[in-house]
Motif scaffolding. Structure first.
Motif, PDB file in Angstrom:
ATOM      1  N   PRO A 152     -26.912 -11.119 -27.896  1.00  0.00           N
ATOM      2  CA  PRO A 152     -26.471 -11.236 -26.504  1.00  0.00           C
ATOM      3  C   PRO A 152     -27.589 -10.980 -25.497  1.00  0.00           C
ATOM      4  N   ASP A 153     -28.564 -10.159 -25.877  1.00  0.00           N
ATOM      5  CA  ASP A 153     -29.644  -9.802 -24.952  1.00  0.00           C
ATOM      6  C   ASP A 153     -30.972 -10.444 -25.297  1.00  0.00           C
ATOM      7  N   ARG A 154     -31.015 -11.311 -26.296  1.00  0.00           N
ATOM      8  CA  ARG A 154     -32.301 -11.812 -26.771  1.00  0.00           C
ATOM      9  C   ARG A 154     -32.280 -13.332 -26.910  1.00  0.00           C
ATOM     10  N   ILE A 155     -33.361 -13.957 -26.454  1.00  0.00           N
ATOM     11  CA  ILE A 155     -33.529 -15.406 -26.590  1.00  0.00           C
ATOM     12  C   ILE A 155     -34.849 -15.647 -27.309  1.00  0.00           C
ATOM     13  N   THR A 156     -34.839 -16.554 -28.283  1.00  0.00           N
ATOM     14  CA  THR A 156     -36.043 -16.888 -29.028  1.00  0.00           C
ATOM     15  C   THR A 156     -36.444 -18.325 -28.719  1.00  0.00           C
ATOM     16  N   ILE A 157     -37.714 -18.530 -28.403  1.00  0.00           N
ATOM     17  CA  ILE A 157     -38.234 -19.886 -28.219  1.00  0.00           C
ATOM     18  C   ILE A 157     -38.626 -20.411 -29.590  1.00  0.00           C
ATOM     19  N   THR A 158     -38.036 -21.537 -29.992  1.00  0.00           N
ATOM     20  CA  THR A 158     -38.280 -22.073 -31.332  1.00  0.00           C
ATOM     21  C   THR A 158     -39.167 -23.313 -31.334  1.00  0.00           C
ATOM     22  N   GLN A 159     -39.314 -23.941 -30.193  1.00  0.00           N
ATOM     23  CA  GLN A 159     -40.152 -25.138 -30.125  1.00  0.00           C
ATOM     24  C   GLN A 159     -40.633 -25.344 -28.698  1.00  0.00           C
ATOM     25  N   ILE A 160     -41.865 -25.836 -28.572  1.00  0.00           N
ATOM     26  CA  ILE A 160     -42.466 -26.139 -27.266  1.00  0.00           C
ATOM     27  C   ILE A 160     -42.701 -27.640 -27.197  1.00  0.00           C
ATOM     28  N   TYR A 161     -42.412 -28.237 -26.047  1.00  0.00           N
ATOM     29  CA  TYR A 161     -42.680 -29.657 -25.806  1.00  0.00           C
ATOM     30  C   TYR A 161     -43.691 -29.800 -24.679  1.00  0.00           C
ATOM     31  N   MET A 162     -44.585 -30.764 -24.823  1.00  0.00           N
ATOM     32  CA  MET A 162     -45.574 -31.076 -23.792  1.00  0.00           C
ATOM     33  C   MET A 162     -45.372 -32.528 -23.364  1.00  0.00           C
ATOM     34  N   ALA A 163     -46.007 -32.909 -22.276  1.00  0.00           N
ATOM     35  CA  ALA A 163     -45.883 -34.273 -21.755  1.00  0.00           C
ATOM     36  C   ALA A 163     -46.163 -35.285 -22.869  1.00  0.00           C
ATOM     37  N   GLY A 164     -45.270 -36.265 -22.986  1.00  0.00           N
ATOM     38  CA  GLY A 164     -45.397 -37.295 -24.012  1.00  0.00           C
ATOM     39  C   GLY A 164     -44.503 -37.047 -25.213  1.00  0.00           C
TER      40      GLY A 164
END
Length: 125
Positions: free
Chosen positions: A69-81
Motif C-alpha cells: 500500500p505504501d510502496r511503488i516499484t519501477i519495473t521498466q523505463i521507456y525513452m523516446a522511440g
C-alpha cells in the motif's frame, strides 16, 4: 536524398533497415497525432484499462507497480522511440500503470493498428 525525421521511433527503424518511401510514410503516419503528457501523468492507468499501445515521441516514462500500500516499484523505463504496451499485446489488461517521468508526448494506437500498420493511421481509435 533521404528525408530527415524528428521521430526517434523512425530513426531506430532507419538504422536497422533500408526503408522504402512507402514504409517510411506508414511509420510516420503511426505518430501523426501525438498527445502531450506532463510529468507524472499516466500514459496507461491500472485503474482504467486501455486497449491501446503508445509510441513515446519525447520524454521518459516508467512502468510502476504497487508492491505494498505504501510502496511503488519501477519495473521498466521507456525513452523516446520506445513502444509502450507492445509486450502486453497477447495478454489481458496489465496490472500496472505507465507514467510519464518527464514532460513529453505519446502517439496512441489501437492494438489492431499496431499489429497491422497498413490500417490508415488517420482512422478513429
Amino acid at each position: 536524398m533521404e528525408r530527415q525525421s524528428h521521430s526517434a521511433f523512425l530513426a531506430r527503424f532507419s538504422r536497422l533497415l533500408d526503408l522504402t518511401a512507402s514504409e517510411r510514410e506508414t511509420l510516420e503516419d503511426l505518430e501523426a497525432r501525438p498527445e502531450q503528457r506532463l510529468n507524472y501523468v499516466p500514459v496507461f492507468d491500472a485503474e482504467r484499462p486501455d486497449d491501446r499501445i503508445a509510441i513515446l515521441r519525447s520524454g521518459w516514462s516508467a512502468v510502476r507497480v504497487r508492491t505494498d500500500p505504501d510502496r511503488i516499484t519501477i519495473t521498466q523505463i521507456y525513452m523516446a522511440g520506445d513502444v509502450i504496451g507492445l509486450s502486453e499485446l497477447g495478454v489481458g489488461t496489465p496490472p500496472h500503470e505507465t507514467t510519464m517521468q518527464t514532460d513529453g508526448s505519446v502517439a496512441l494506437l489501437s492494438r489492431p493498428q499496431a499489429l497491422c500498420p497498413c490500417i490508415n493511421a488517420s482512422s478513429s481509435l
